[in-house]
Design an enzyme around this catalytic site. Sequence first.
Site, PDB file in Angstrom:
ATOM      1  N   ARG A  76      37.488  40.401 -72.237  1.00  0.00           N
ATOM      2  CA  ARG A  76      37.292  38.990 -71.849  1.00  0.00           C
ATOM      3  C   ARG A  76      36.629  38.194 -72.961  1.00  0.00           C
ATOM      4  NH1 ARG A  76      34.493  39.277 -66.205  1.00  0.00           N
ATOM      5  NH2 ARG A  76      34.269  37.046 -66.542  1.00  0.00           N
ATOM      6  N   HIS A 125      25.455  32.753 -62.502  1.00  0.00           N
ATOM      7  CA  HIS A 125      25.978  34.120 -62.629  1.00  0.00           C
ATOM      8  C   HIS A 125      25.818  34.666 -64.051  1.00  0.00           C
ATOM      9  CE1 HIS A 125      28.653  33.727 -58.776  1.00  0.00           C
ATOM     10  NE2 HIS A 125      27.375  33.913 -58.497  1.00  0.00           N
ATOM     11  N   CYS A 153      20.864  48.445 -77.607  1.00  0.00           N
ATOM     12  CA  CYS A 153      19.689  47.600 -77.840  1.00  0.00           C
ATOM     13  C   CYS A 153      19.196  47.700 -79.289  1.00  0.00           C
ATOM     14  CB  CYS A 153      18.588  48.050 -76.879  1.00  0.00           C
ATOM     15  SG  CYS A 153      17.049  47.148 -77.087  1.00  0.00           S
TER      16      CYS A 153
END
Length: 270
Positions: A76, A125, A153
């Site tokens: 996406r 969201h 991370c």
Amino acid sequence: MAANDSLLPLLEHVAELLRGAEHITCLTGAGVSAESGVPTFRGVGGLWEGRRPETLATPEAFASDPEEVWRFYLWRRRLLLACKPNPGHYALARLERKKPGFTLITQNVDGLHVQAGSRRVLAVHGDIWIDRCTRCGQEARSTGEDFERIPHCGLCGALARPGVVWFGELLPTDVWTQAERAAASCDLMLVAGTSSLVYPAASLADVARAGGATVVEVNPEATPLTSEADVAVPAPSGQSLPTIVDRLGDSGNRAPCRPADRVDGGQPRQ
Ligand code: BJW
Ligand code: ZN
């Protein structure tokens, strides 16, 4: 593309309602980005077509197969890089400047409202471009370049997750509180491009109605909200919103320019 001529009286009526409103709150959903080429979630061609949402957009799915979930989100992100805001996004950015008491709440995670120039965006969201550490909560904005690598991370090295809200998760408290307040205190709520199926976002129109607001829906398809709304505009937002905002005139209410003030989740969440 301009709005269909037969809709002009209805769009003029909505412009008149907006002109008379002091506090306008707008709730947007995936349909507002559809004309930018971003797939919606439900319906023909939707992201969920052929898949059950629970298989991808839940913490349980991520816990059981993070690679599969990340593949979906990296796909996406890659698709979004080719998408630009459409006239509906730009119309809402212009509306914010014309009406100082305007608040934009979006369920979209694509960032296109901000790209279009909207300054104050309550992204209930979350944000697809955020990587959030599953161990320490550290957040980093993706550069959007490496679509093969699952993010980790930068501080502690643990697996990151997309900074979005999945089913069963709480919405970011501060953002949600502001969204509820904006819904409760508006005199007009514009609901554009959402199926009004996902809660608690879908409840914002009820909150607005309970507070006495006029509710205007913009959606080419009927939704559970359509019969409850005071006005339903059965047209794509990229065609109808620009016409409505054009017809608004100046309203004598132009907001002064100020630096971007984005409200999008703020605190790192676990
Ligand atoms: C156009 C157009 C054009 C096309 N112009 N329009 C109360 C009752 C029942 C269930 C619940 C409830 N309260 C909570 C729940 C559970 C759940 C829920 O709502 N489930 C329902 C499916 C029944 N909600 C949650 O879990 C939420 N959390 C929560 O409630 O926490 C409290 C809690 C915790 C623990 C236990 C219980 C409660 C979280 C919801 C998170 C939603 N996340 C997603 C994924 C985000 C990440 C990502 O992007 O991957 O958010 S799901 C997906 O749906 C995404 C969207 O923001 C959201 C809404 O979809 P949207 O935007 O409406 O898109 P579509 O595709 O549905 O509709 C598009 C519309 O556009 C259509 O109508 C078209 O016609 C229209 N359209 N072209 C204008 N050109
Ligand atoms: Zn970390």
